[in-house]
Write a protein that holds these residues in place. Sequence first.
Motif, short mmCIF file in Angstrom:
data_model
loop_
_atom_site.label_atom_id
_atom_site.label_comp_id
_atom_site.label_asym_id
_atom_site.label_seq_id
_atom_site.Cartn_x
_atom_site.Cartn_y
_atom_site.Cartn_z
N TYR A 397 0.84 -1.21 0.00
CA TYR A 397 0.00 0.00 0.00
C TYR A 397 0.87 1.25 0.00
O TYR A 397 1.99 1.26 0.53
CB TYR A 397 -0.90 0.05 1.25
N ARG A 398 0.30 2.34 -0.56
CA ARG A 398 0.84 3.69 -0.38
C ARG A 398 -0.29 4.59 0.11
O ARG A 398 -1.45 4.39 -0.28
CB ARG A 398 1.41 4.24 -1.71
N VAL A 399 0.05 5.56 0.96
CA VAL A 399 -0.95 6.51 1.46
C VAL A 399 -0.44 7.92 1.19
O VAL A 399 0.76 8.15 1.03
CB VAL A 399 -1.23 6.31 2.97
N ASP A 400 -1.38 8.89 1.16
CA ASP A 400 -1.00 10.28 0.90
C ASP A 400 -0.95 11.08 2.20
O ASP A 400 -1.07 10.51 3.31
CB ASP A 400 -1.97 10.91 -0.12
N ASP A 401 -0.81 12.39 2.07
CA ASP A 401 -0.68 13.24 3.26
C ASP A 401 -1.96 13.28 4.09
O ASP A 401 -1.94 13.69 5.26
CB ASP A 401 -0.32 14.68 2.83
N ASP A 402 -3.08 12.89 3.49
CA ASP A 402 -4.35 12.85 4.23
C ASP A 402 -4.64 11.46 4.79
O ASP A 402 -5.78 11.17 5.19
CB ASP A 402 -5.50 13.27 3.30
N ASP A 403 -3.65 10.59 4.76
CA ASP A 403 -3.77 9.22 5.29
C ASP A 403 -4.75 8.36 4.49
O ASP A 403 -5.30 7.38 5.01
CB ASP A 403 -4.19 9.23 6.77
N LEU A 404 -4.96 8.72 3.23
CA LEU A 404 -5.83 7.92 2.37
C LEU A 404 -4.99 7.02 1.47
O LEU A 404 -3.92 7.44 0.99
CB LEU A 404 -6.72 8.83 1.52
N VAL A 405 -5.47 5.81 1.23
CA VAL A 405 -4.73 4.86 0.40
C VAL A 405 -4.77 5.32 -1.06
O VAL A 405 -5.85 5.59 -1.61
CB VAL A 405 -5.34 3.45 0.52
N THR A 406 -3.59 5.41 -1.67
CA THR A 406 -3.51 5.81 -3.08
C THR A 406 -3.14 4.65 -3.99
O THR A 406 -3.32 4.74 -5.21
CB THR A 406 -2.47 6.92 -3.26
N MET A 407 -2.59 3.59 -3.45
CA MET A 407 -2.20 2.43 -4.27
C MET A 407 -2.32 1.17 -3.43
O MET A 407 -1.99 1.16 -2.24
CB MET A 407 -0.75 2.58 -4.74
N CYS A 408 -2.84 0.13 -4.05
CA CYS A 408 -2.94 -1.18 -3.38
C CYS A 408 -2.59 -2.26 -4.38
O CYS A 408 -3.13 -2.27 -5.50
CB CYS A 408 -4.36 -1.39 -2.85
N ASN A 409 -1.68 -3.13 -4.04
CA ASN A 409 -1.38 -4.30 -4.87
C ASN A 409 -1.39 -5.54 -3.98
O ASN A 409 -0.73 -5.59 -2.94
CB ASN A 409 -0.01 -4.17 -5.55
N LEU A 410 -2.19 -6.53 -4.37
CA LEU A 410 -2.28 -7.78 -3.64
C LEU A 410 -1.86 -8.92 -4.56
O LEU A 410 -2.37 -9.03 -5.67
CB LEU A 410 -3.71 -8.04 -3.16
N ILE A 411 -0.92 -9.73 -4.12
CA ILE A 411 -0.63 -11.00 -4.81
C ILE A 411 -1.02 -12.09 -3.83
O ILE A 411 -0.34 -12.33 -2.82
CB ILE A 411 0.84 -11.13 -5.22
N VAL A 412 -2.14 -12.71 -4.11
CA VAL A 412 -2.77 -13.64 -3.18
C VAL A 412 -2.21 -15.05 -3.39
O VAL A 412 -1.78 -15.40 -4.49
CB VAL A 412 -4.30 -13.59 -3.36
N SER A 413 -2.23 -15.83 -2.34
CA SER A 413 -1.61 -17.17 -2.37
C SER A 413 -2.05 -17.98 -3.57
O SER A 413 -1.22 -18.55 -4.30
CB SER A 413 -1.98 -17.90 -1.08
#
Length: 488
Positions: A397-413
């Motif tokens: 994950y990445r978050v911005d200055d407002d603590d909101l998620v800007t990027m999500c990558n999941l590689i699931v089992s």
Amino acid sequence: MTYHLETAEHPETLRRVAIDPVSRVEGHGKVTLLLDEDNKIHQVRLHIVEFRGFERFIQGRPYWEVPVMVQRLCGICPVSHHLAASKAMDPIVGAHHLTPTAEKIRRLMHFGQIMQSHALHFFHLCSPDLLFGFDSDVAKRNIVGVAEAHPETAKQGVLLRKFGQEVIRMTAGKRIHGTGAIPGGVNKSLTVAERDELLKDVYTMIAWSRDAVHLVKKLHDANPALYNSFGLCRSNMLSIVGHEGAMDLYDGKLRARDADGKLIFDGVDCNNYYQTIEEEVRPWSYMKFPFIKALGKEDGWYKVGPLARVQNCDSIPTAFADHERRDFMDYAGGSPIHASLAFHWTRMIEMLHAVEGIKELLHDDDILGTELMATGERKREGIGVIEAPRGTLFHHYRVDDDDLVTMCNLIVSTTNNNQAMNEAIRHVAKRYLHGHEITEGLLNHIEVAIRAFDPCLSCATHALGKMPLKVELVDAAGQQVHELSRGL
């Protein structure tokens, strides 16, 4: 792409047989086979027909919601997503090292998840095939049939899972979709009463887990021709390993071996996973195809999960499980085992390790501690990797200055096992179905190969924005009024 039996040359001339849905697995998927008039197999594909899209709609949410939200990916392995997301969010709040109590409560929660998931899969979903035969009477090939024919085995399976769920409830607050792990630590430790309640039964659980390992060993010894070759799928193997190469299901560094057991890489920091692993999208599945970058798409695919983990590590840090690991490694004379049914053997070894790990943690007073949170210098990016019951699980994950998620990558089992599962069912189709009249029992052979991987199909669909897509709008009478397509 040149994978054998993945794509037929002239599919329009072939007959289609579908297993829809694949049964006794988590989530929904189907298998399609294309056969000619002589029942010879020309194409076999495992399709994932669900779509979740969590990576996209998590964007814009506050980071502290994520460890709870991502659990909704799945009702079977929510703890795995809960913990991986919490680990990823630890650096976001500056918790680069957890307190001893927080780390041990998380590990206890994770062992509970491994235990309940492995028990559910082996006893409830797969034991009917293994105890009665793949083409036995379908009316008895289920957990009710197992309870009637093998009541003690069925009882132990139910109670082993129940014990794992109790560990989850006491550490996470609920058996499903709990909230115990939070960015920076945990929100509760165990009370003395909770610890003592678990201690009453833990030694019985260890004894039953040892019995489960011995049951699988007997099955292999009784029919080695089947168990040593069914769904054979030679591949690379990936997992995290802990200190000095020991099995560690909660934390460690990435290690990969080739099909002969030689190291491809070792000691890779999980924060650099994207430099090592890449994902490929193919037009016929919502599930991506990960591969090791250095080896390329054709040769870099791999398997994860119990069969990879037990053979990838150098030891297991609990006595009974490590003894069983050495027996397993000796079974093939030290060479890696790639037959799909061996997943069950290694899965029971891991369940034994999880229960032994629970026992050791219950005797550690740190789990009763009160220092639950850690703080430090905050970051804007976090990566959490754990070994879920089905294999290596990546949350990024990445978050911005407002603590909101800007990027999500999941590689699931299960995504990591995508190519391996497809290769296993093609091996089974060619060996058992090729040129034969298709029967329910023969089709169940395909499902047995899929079940061996313990896939969680609902977790594993993340190809949003890259799949060919066709949308049809129909009116109340069923007449098409509009159509949109992309990439077809």
